[in-house]
Structures are given as C-alpha cells and as structure tokens.
Design a protein around this motif. Structure first.
Motif, PDB file in Angstrom:
ATOM      1  N   GLU A 189       8.011  13.596  -6.507  1.00 54.38           N
ATOM      2  CA  GLU A 189       8.970  13.543  -5.405  1.00 54.38           C
ATOM      3  C   GLU A 189       8.667  12.382  -4.473  1.00 54.38           C
ATOM      4  O   GLU A 189       9.582  11.691  -4.006  1.00 54.38           O
ATOM      5  N   ALA A 190       7.380  12.150  -4.218  1.00 56.36           N
ATOM      6  CA  ALA A 190       6.995  11.015  -3.369  1.00 56.36           C
ATOM      7  C   ALA A 190       7.362   9.696  -4.036  1.00 56.36           C
ATOM      8  O   ALA A 190       7.854   8.760  -3.373  1.00 56.36           O
ATOM      9  N   ALA A 191       7.143   9.605  -5.346  1.00 57.62           N
ATOM     10  CA  ALA A 191       7.496   8.389  -6.075  1.00 57.62           C
ATOM     11  C   ALA A 191       9.000   8.172  -6.076  1.00 57.62           C
ATOM     12  O   ALA A 191       9.485   7.033  -5.945  1.00 57.62           O
ATOM     13  N   ILE A 245      11.091   9.184  -3.758  1.00 55.01           N
ATOM     14  CA  ILE A 245      11.481   8.763  -2.402  1.00 55.01           C
ATOM     15  C   ILE A 245      11.135   7.297  -2.163  1.00 55.01           C
ATOM     16  O   ILE A 245      11.899   6.544  -1.539  1.00 55.01           O
ATOM     17  N   ASP A 246       9.982   6.864  -2.704  1.00 54.45           N
ATOM     18  CA  ASP A 246       9.551   5.474  -2.521  1.00 54.45           C
ATOM     19  C   ASP A 246      10.303   4.497  -3.402  1.00 54.45           C
ATOM     20  O   ASP A 246      10.081   3.275  -3.314  1.00 54.45           O
ATOM     21  N   GLY A 247      11.168   5.011  -4.276  1.00 53.56           N
ATOM     22  CA  GLY A 247      11.990   4.121  -5.097  1.00 53.56           C
ATOM     23  C   GLY A 247      11.342   3.690  -6.400  1.00 53.56           C
ATOM     24  O   GLY A 247      11.784   2.707  -7.008  1.00 53.56           O
ATOM     25  N   ALA A 248      10.321   4.381  -6.831  1.00 57.07           N
ATOM     26  CA  ALA A 248       9.671   4.022  -8.094  1.00 57.07           C
ATOM     27  C   ALA A 248      10.609   4.325  -9.261  1.00 57.07           C
ATOM     28  O   ALA A 248      11.299   5.354  -9.278  1.00 57.07           O
ATOM     29  N   GLN A 273       7.341   3.049 -13.792  1.00 63.95           N
ATOM     30  CA  GLN A 273       6.271   3.076 -12.790  1.00 63.95           C
ATOM     31  C   GLN A 273       5.745   4.490 -12.564  1.00 63.95           C
ATOM     32  O   GLN A 273       4.537   4.700 -12.436  1.00 63.95           O
ATOM     33  N   THR A 274       6.652   5.458 -12.540  1.00 63.10           N
ATOM     34  CA  THR A 274       6.227   6.848 -12.366  1.00 63.10           C
ATOM     35  C   THR A 274       5.358   7.302 -13.532  1.00 63.10           C
ATOM     36  O   THR A 274       4.330   7.960 -13.342  1.00 63.10           O
TER      37      THR A 274
END
Length: 299
Positions: free
Chosen positions: A189-191, A193-196, A200-201
């Motif tokens: 979820e953090a990734a 939100i950060d646009g990953a 990349q995830t």
C-alpha cells in the motif's frame, strides 16, 4: 514418580529401534563397504581409499555429474521463474486475482502423480512415430518430419528438464505464495501511494522479503535434483541413453551396484554424492547470506 516417567522410554523405544535398524545401520554399513571391494556375495576385502581414488578419476561419474547439473539447472531455473511470475500476478493489488485456491490445486496436481505414470504419459506423448507432440507440431507446420525427442542428447536432457518443471513448479508456486502471504500489505500500500510500478514493487519489496523462502526452495530442489534417478531410468533403457546424456549420478550408482555388482564402489559413489550435496548446499547458503552476515558484523 521417577519410575513412572521411565515408562516414557518404552513408548519411544519402537521408533528408535526401527530408526537404528533401517537408517543408522545401513548408513554405517554403506560407509564401511565404501572401503571394500564387496561384490554382493562372499566376504568384503578392505582396500582402503581405492574406491574414492577411482571415483575422482572416473570419467563416467564426471559425465554423470555434469548431466545431473544440466538437467537440474534448466528445471530449477524454469520452475522458479514460473513460480515467481505467478506469485507476482496473484499478489498484485492492482489486479486482485481471484480463485487462488483453485489455481493452487491445478498447479499442484502434477506433483501428486507418480513418476512411473508421468514417465508412461510423456513416453507416449514424445514417441517419435505416433506421439501426440510430433503430430501436433507437424499439423501446424512447425516441423516437417517427426523428431525423436528421446534419441538425441540435447533434446533428451531438455525433455526431462521440462517434464520435471511441469511436475514441480506448482510446489514452488505454493511455497512462494505462502511467503508472499506473510508479507504485510502495508508495504504494498505504501509503494502504491508512492507511485511505484509493478516491477519496482516486485524487485524492491517482494523479492527481498522472499529471500528465506527462495533459499529453502533452492536447497531442497538442489538436494532432490542431485538425487535425480526415477524419470531418466523409466524414460530410457536404464543406462542413461542416448549417449549417456541421461546418466545421472544416482542412476550411475544404481547401475554400479545392481547391474555390475560393484557394491563397494557404489557405496563410495553414494558418499561422494553426499559430499557434493553438502558442499553445494553450503555454497548456496553462503552466497545468499554471507554478505548480510559480514555487514551485520561491521555494524
């Protein structure tokens, strides 16, 4: 009370008796035979390290060693790539795939089929005269004449590797998915939100956190792969044809013991295989965790 506790030994005694007779005793006897010229009958004459010296210089064993690694390497590479791709798809929060339990069952199903049945099935499919694979490829125009898949060294090794991949990728997928399910969704979820992006995830979150799972899969697959025996034995004439390309280390051990009655030398081959397995398992573990331990010591 102490006398009452002693009854516990009576309950564990059957296990230890069976374990000593059918596990420890054969291992110890095999170790003893590796220093003898035992042929399966008569007395065993102690010949020291002659069997191990022969093993080191044995070109057939060296060939079997490389055959085993080729077959296992292709098999493991394909199954782990397939397992990771499927895990990435099923764990993607953007896609939200459903029916995971159904797919788990379908992917794991080949692993439940006995090797003898698998060998019979693919022996029919790969038959060069009437096999379904050649028929399909000829009908769609990919090949013009039948290919004898199990009669050429390269195609025979590739065929065995692909069959093993089909059998075991479901197991690797389930283990990887078990590891993925243990990763907190907060990271994803953090990734998100950060646009990953997906790559990349997967490379920055999923793969690093799956490192212990991948280590487990690789070591267990390595141990099983170096003991490859049943499929090459059943698909060919039992001696590793064509041209010895399917002659694995365990198949070589089997033939030395039960076809040529070289039980002493076969015992040395067994312990040579054990040493090789331990060495390469240690190398894999060291390569995956050695740098982390060095960094931890520096900190």
């Amino acid at each position: 009370m102490k006398n009452l506790n002693n009854y516990g030994y009576a309950f564990i005694a059957p296990f230890w008796i069976i374990f000593l007779i059918f596990n420890i005793y054969p291992v110890g006897l095999t170790f003893y035979y590796s220093f003898t010229n035992y042929s399966g009958s008569g007395t065993a004459e102690v010949i020291g390290f002659a069997n191990y010296q022969r093993l080191i210089a044995d070109s057939y064993f060296v060939e079997a060693f490389f055959n085993t690694w080729k077959i296992w390497g292709v098999n493991f590479g394909l199954q782990i790539v397939i397992a990771l791709i499927l895990a990435a798809i099923f764990s993607d929060m953007r896609v939200k795939m459903k029916g995971l339990s159904f797919f788990r069952s379908i992917f794991y199903l080949p692993n439940l089929i006995t090797v003898s049945s698998v060998a019979l099935l693919f022996g029919i499919l790969l038959d060069w005269q009437h096999g379904s694979l050649n028929m399909v490829l000829m009908n769609i125009g990919i090949i013009s004449e039948p290919i004898n898949w199990l009669n050429e060294p390269a195609s025979a090794q590739l065929s065995v590797s692909l069959i093993l991949t089909w059998m075991w990728f479901g197991h690797s997928f389930i283990v990887v998915m078990a590891g993925v399910s243990g990763i907190s969704t907060d990271f994803y979820e953090a990734a998100l939100i950060d646009g990953a992006n997906r790559w990349q995830t997967f490379t920055k979150i999923t793969l690093p956190l799956l490192k212990p799972i991948l280590l487990y899969i690789m070591i267990t697959s390595l141990i099983g792969g170096l003991q490859l025996f049943d499929l090459p034995m059943l698909l060919t004439d039992g001696i590793g044809s064509p041209d010895g390309s399917l002659n694995t280390m365990v198949l070589y051990l089997y033939n030395q013991a039960f076809k040529y009655n070289n039980y002493g030398y076969a015992a040395a081959v067994a312990y040579g295989l054990f040493i090789i397995t331990v060495i390469f398992s240690a190398i894999v573990f060291k390569s995956m965790y050695g740098n982390e331990r060095k960094q931890a010591r520096r900190v």
